[in-house]
Design a protein around this motif. Structure first.
Motif, PDB file in Angstrom:
ATOM      1  N   GLU A 199       0.916  -1.158   0.183  1.00 19.87           N
ATOM      2  CA  GLU A 199       0.098  -0.074  -0.030  1.00 19.87           C
ATOM      3  C   GLU A 199       0.967   1.240  -0.026  1.00 19.87           C
ATOM      4  O   GLU A 199       1.965   1.142   0.428  1.00 19.87           O
ATOM      5  CB  GLU A 199      -1.000  -0.151   1.228  1.00 19.87           C
ATOM      6  N   CYS A 251       0.916   5.489   0.843  1.00 21.75           N
ATOM      7  CA  CYS A 251      -0.069   6.672   1.218  1.00 21.75           C
ATOM      8  C   CYS A 251       0.649   7.635   1.612  1.00 21.75           C
ATOM      9  O   CYS A 251       1.850   7.614   2.384  1.00 21.75           O
ATOM     10  CB  CYS A 251      -0.674   5.873   2.569  1.00 21.75           C
ATOM     11  N   ARG A 289       3.141   0.498   3.082  1.00 19.62           N
ATOM     12  CA  ARG A 289       2.986  -0.729   3.712  1.00 19.62           C
ATOM     13  C   ARG A 289       3.962  -1.490   3.325  1.00 19.62           C
ATOM     14  O   ARG A 289       3.238  -2.090   2.083  1.00 19.62           O
ATOM     15  CB  ARG A 289       1.540  -0.987   4.000  1.00 19.62           C
ATOM     16  N   ARG A 326      -1.410   2.733  10.469  1.00 20.64           N
ATOM     17  CA  ARG A 326      -1.732   3.325   9.222  1.00 20.64           C
ATOM     18  C   ARG A 326      -2.240   4.851   9.296  1.00 20.64           C
ATOM     19  O   ARG A 326      -2.184   5.595   8.484  1.00 20.64           O
ATOM     20  CB  ARG A 326      -2.811   2.680   8.609  1.00 20.64           C
ATOM     21  N   PRO A 344      -3.252  -5.368   9.418  1.00 20.94           N
ATOM     22  CA  PRO A 344      -3.774  -4.766   8.290  1.00 20.94           C
ATOM     23  C   PRO A 344      -4.592  -6.168   7.557  1.00 20.94           C
ATOM     24  O   PRO A 344      -5.089  -5.694   6.470  1.00 20.94           O
ATOM     25  CB  PRO A 344      -2.564  -4.506   7.329  1.00 20.94           C
ATOM     26  N   TRP A 349       4.568  -0.275   8.351  1.00 23.78           N
ATOM     27  CA  TRP A 349       4.491   0.889   7.786  1.00 23.78           C
ATOM     28  C   TRP A 349       5.882   1.486   7.780  1.00 23.78           C
ATOM     29  O   TRP A 349       6.203   1.264   9.097  1.00 23.78           O
ATOM     30  CB  TRP A 349       3.447   1.759   8.388  1.00 23.78           C
TER      31      TRP A 349
END
Ligand SMILES: [Zn+2]
Length: 503
Positions: free
Chosen positions: A108, A110, A115, A311, A393, A128
């Motif tokens: 992921e 962001c 992640r 997150r 997650p 993360w």
């Protein structure tokens, strides 16, 4: 950052790569979320979120922001965009085992954060990190720097070839240019060498200073390993870190030095004898240069990753400081959620960091801002929007106290995960030399010596092992850390024998 991307974006398409990388467990696991598959609607607080600004908030609160100068390069505004994309492969450090380098994929993206996922393992172990983290490296880095690469589960170490792996699974490696070049920090002074001894603070129990070894050196950082302890206490730091001190520092400063685990006469530890017995050298005292104190002060505001739900980045206040750490409070939340962080943690940022990097910022909780729609399943924890899950997650959200990372029932067991490598260690001892070494040493260690060891206040290893059984196998390291109690050792099976092997 040259072109600040002010558009807030959150890439949630993590499932795509999971199906690609041939890991059946992940794909199946993702298909059957049990508790609250969908996070609570963000709608109720979007208006409040949009209207919120740091400037206005600081004025309202008569508060000040932590000055940008207090933040290190790794904490401050990035110089480059985050170019990583979901599915890209790379190599990096396992945060729970800092001496282990693994095959990772971007699960992921962001803002300036990623992640990362351990290839071949469940997504509950994902973690993360910042895109500029010194803990991540391009594909091939381990081979080039002669580090052992921990390969995906299910592959044979002698058969794993990166390029074949990428090709067979149609995967993309993360291009080298995406990794931060750290050469500007200057090289490691040559006096610091792998195997040399020093005195180092146990970051999980910062009141303890222990006998330690430089286990590795990468770029401008060294890996601190505590003699005769397992690698879960290891950490990376730069040479100017207040956590590392020369041999003899404790004696000079009237502090107690904690001898290696199992040392025959810990009360009368002698560096001279120890260096001779282990045939090692101390890092010369003159090369240690401590950096100035961190400068954070109580009441300063900043943005901090919420480790219970990593997150998320929240509006936070420094409420206490000590030499190396600061205690953060998340604005609007109960003080029971406060905790200490290292002042050099890559998880704290100056105000405006989220906005500049395109990461959502969790604004202070105000009960009035939350409007619950009739019939909507809502997490009962005040302030919690139902995002994240106590089991990591694997689930993106929750709507009950069972899954809530902030509920009273979960507060004391922040990490319910088993150790990712512990299970593998059992199964793969034959193929993994580093872990088989631990085991061999362990089996030699069971000669009653640990009874003596247990007389030391920090060693509560029996307590931990008695508690670990079956389903209650929670991560007591984290639990003890959160409660600020002394460090428990890992199970005696992971403790090493005396005398230690020189590292
Ligand atoms: Zn909740």
């Amino acid at each position: 950052m040259k072109q600040p991307n002010r558009k807030r974006k959150l890439s949630m398409d993590s499932k795509e790569h999971l199906n690609q990388d041939g890991c059946l467990e992940q794909a199946e696991e993702e298909k059957k979320p049990r508790d609250g598959a969908t996070p609570l609607s963000h709608v109720p607080s979007v208006a409040a979120q949009e209207a919120w600004s740091w400037e206005q908030y600081l004025t309202e609160q008569k508060a000040i922001a932590a000055p940008v100068e207090l933040f290190s390069k790794d904490q401050s505004f990035p110089e480059h965009e985050n170019g990583f994309q979901v599915g890209m492969r790379l190599e990096g450090i396992d945060p729970r085992h800092p001496s282990v380098f693994c095959v990772l994929s971007v699960a992921e993206v962001c803002g300036y954060r990623l992640r990362l996922h351990f290839d071949g393992y469940l997504s509950c172990y994902d973690f993360w990190t910042n895109a500029g983290s010194p803990d991540i490296h391009p594909v091939g880095w381990c081979e080039k720097t002669k580090h052992e690469l921990h390969i995906p589960k299910g592959y044979r170490k002698d058969k794993f070839v990166w390029m074949d792996y990428l090709k067979a699974c149609k995967l993309q490696n993360a291009p080298k240019k995406l990794f931060r070049n750290r050469s500007s920090n200057g090289p490691m002074p040559k006096e610091f060498q792998v195997g040399m001894k020093l005195e180092a603070v146990d970051r999980k129990n910062p009141s303890l200073v222990c006998v330690a070894t430089i286990a590795d050196i990468v770029e401008d950082r060294l890996l601190v390993h505590f003699d005769n302890w397992d690698d879960s206490y290891d950490y990376w730091c730069d040479v100017n870190s207040p956590y590392v001190q020369p041999v003899g520092w404790c004696q000079e400063n009237g502090r107690t030095l904690i001898a290696p685990q199992g040392y025959p006469d810990p009360e009368n530890f002698s560096w001279t004898e120890y260096l001779e017995a282990t045939q090692t050298n101390a890092v010369p005292a003159k090369v240690f240069k401590m950096r100035p104190p961190h400068g954070f002060l109580p009441s300063m505001r900043l943005e901090a990753v919420d480790r219970r739900n990593p997150r998320l980045i929240r509006v936070a206040t420094v409420i206490d400081v000590d030499e190396q750490r600061l205690k953060v409070h998340f604005d609007g939340w109960d003080h029971k959620y406060d905790y200490w962080m290292d002042a050099d943690s890559p998880d704290i940022h100056p105000i405006g960091w989220c906005d500049i990097t395109g990461h959502p910022l969790e604004i202070p909780y105000r009960a009035n801002d939350v409007k619950i729609l009739p019939g909507q399943a809502v997490c009962p924890t005040p302030g919690c929007r139902g995002i994240g899950h106590i089991r990591g997650p694997r689930y993106s959200g929750h709507h009950s106290a069972f899954g809530c990372p902030y509920s009273d029932m979960n507060l004391k067991k922040e990490a319910t995960l088993h150790d990712r490598l512990r299970e593998q260690t059992q199964a793969n001892l034959e193929s993994d030399s580093s872990h088989s070494r631990s085991k061999n040493l362990c089996s030699l260690n069971f000669n009653g010596k640990h009874e003596k060891v247990n007389s030391q206040p920090r060693l509560v290893q029996q307590a931990k092992c008695l508690k670990i059984k079956g389903k209650e196998d929670i991560d007591l390291d984290n639990l003890f850390r959160a409660n600020g109690t002394v460090r428990p050792s890992s199970c005696p099976r992971k403790s090493l024998l005396w005398p230690p092997l020189p590292r």
